[in-house]
Motif scaffolding. Sequence first.
Motif, PDB file in Angstrom:
ATOM      1  N   ASN A  39       0.826  -1.203   0.000  1.00 43.43           N
ATOM      2  CA  ASN A  39       0.000   0.000   0.000  1.00 43.43           C
ATOM      3  C   ASN A  39       0.864   1.259   0.000  1.00 43.43           C
ATOM      4  OD1 ASN A  39      -2.624   1.336   0.212  1.00 43.43           O
ATOM      5  ND2 ASN A  39      -1.949   1.922   2.275  1.00 43.43           N
ATOM      6  N   LEU A  40       1.943   1.217   0.793  1.00 41.12           N
ATOM      7  CA  LEU A  40       2.863   2.351   0.857  1.00 41.12           C
ATOM      8  C   LEU A  40       3.554   2.565  -0.487  1.00 41.12           C
ATOM      9  CD1 LEU A  40       4.269   4.525   2.569  1.00 41.12           C
ATOM     10  CD2 LEU A  40       5.963   2.818   3.243  1.00 41.12           C
ATOM     11  N   ILE A  41       3.982   1.447  -1.105  1.00 42.45           N
ATOM     12  CA  ILE A  41       4.642   1.538  -2.415  1.00 42.45           C
ATOM     13  C   ILE A  41       3.687   2.109  -3.456  1.00 42.45           C
ATOM     14  CG2 ILE A  41       5.585   0.157  -4.317  1.00 42.45           C
ATOM     15  CD1 ILE A  41       6.785  -1.703  -2.134  1.00 42.45           C
ATOM     16  N   ARG A  42       2.396   1.654  -3.396  1.00 48.59           N
ATOM     17  CA  ARG A  42       1.396   2.157  -4.333  1.00 48.59           C
ATOM     18  C   ARG A  42       1.204   3.658  -4.178  1.00 48.59           C
ATOM     19  NH1 ARG A  42      -3.691   3.475  -3.953  1.00 48.59           N
ATOM     20  NH2 ARG A  42      -3.865   2.687  -1.821  1.00 48.59           N
ATOM     21  N   LYS A  43       1.152   4.125  -2.908  1.00 46.04           N
ATOM     22  CA  LYS A  43       0.998   5.559  -2.649  1.00 46.04           C
ATOM     23  C   LYS A  43       2.204   6.340  -3.185  1.00 46.04           C
ATOM     24  CE  LYS A  43      -2.066   5.483   1.392  1.00 46.04           C
ATOM     25  NZ  LYS A  43      -2.186   5.819   2.825  1.00 46.04           N
TER      26      LYS A  43
END
Length: 437
Positions: A39-43
């Motif tokens: 999720n962090l990478i996607r953000k």
Amino acid sequence: FVVFILKNFSILPVTFMTENGSKLGTGMEVIFLSLSMANLIRKLRDEREELQVVALQKSEEMNEMKSYFLSNISHELRTPLNAILNLSKEISKDSKDENIQKNSLLIKDSSYSLLSSVNDILDFSKIEKGELKLDLEEFSPKPLLEHLAKNMVYRAKNQGLGFNLDISPDLPEMILGDKMRLTQMINNVLSNALKFTTHGFVTFKVECKQKKGNTVDLIFTIADTGVGIPKEKMNSIFESFTQESINNKRKFGGLGLGLYIVKTLADLHNGKVDLQSILDQGTVCKITLEYKTIAVEKQQIPVVEVADYDLKGKNILVVEDNAMNQMVIKMITKKWLNTTVVFANNGQEGVTALQENHFDLILMDLQMPVMDGYEATIAIRNGAAGDEKKNIPIIALTADVMETTKERVMEIGMNKYMSKPVDKELLYKNIAELVGV
């Protein structure tokens, strides 16, 4: 973890769950951490893409501003140069006073030097954007080269230098190529040779080498007895904004773009540039360019005399807002026979004049107040001056030499594009062609 501790203290019985609880918990933790990390990478990816979009928009805006700025620079510098060059030519031609002729030639020479610098700056921008192109046309190389040499002889004489010219008699009568770019290349190298030579002479030699079919190599050799170039500088001499040393920029002047543009133009011609130099002894620059020869009989090459400038009763509308440029057009066309020229100060006046009168051709400036040349042309092509006048020949006569401008004027329906300063012979030729004289 608690289940694992209690099981080790035998408080909980040994079962599948108590035996593998810690592994299951660790596995779940890894899964939740992975999901959180994903999720962090996607953000971060989304933020990066947004930043890239913003950066791209800013880059496009900067390119547009740069193009607009260069277009304005071209227009604002070429517009007065058009007046200065043509006025100095006319004054030199009309006056019999030797001092006036000498001063007029000095003004013309200085104007061409400034025009050359303007062209170099614009061409550097075109090279950066990959827009530099060759415009192919048929032309005779010998008179072109002789004219170039004649100008250089005058400059060399003023500097107290000798100038030797050797043009091979084997040069083809007509070739297919970019006349303006050839002039620019040879002019840049000859100007450099004169600039960096304080005593001695400059030699300009032109040779022709026949290749297969109708192809020839023209070999231009420019040698001087100037300051020369150190060996350590030879590898970088063709880079942009480069001169032999920083001191030379103060001593000799110049933008440092000449050889960079010459090398780029030679590459476009599938040619090559070879430079040899000895410090304090001189430099030899050899340019080899490939051209296609055009078979033509000598009598087919017309020599246009002033008496031949006869438009046989044609009416021309000149849409031009600059008073000096209007005066230049008047000076050029006043010697044409059976020609009527009417002026309009902007596109709106031009459309109105076309509605009320008959004209055979329009010379249209592009950058004007009230209504510019683009808007006026679109209005005329859409029938604003009458359906019977929608197809009137229109020549763009502008100080803007950007490639995008050339493409744009053709897109909106103009018939030809010409840049300022105005070449009066080419202007007459284009008008005569379009009005059928």
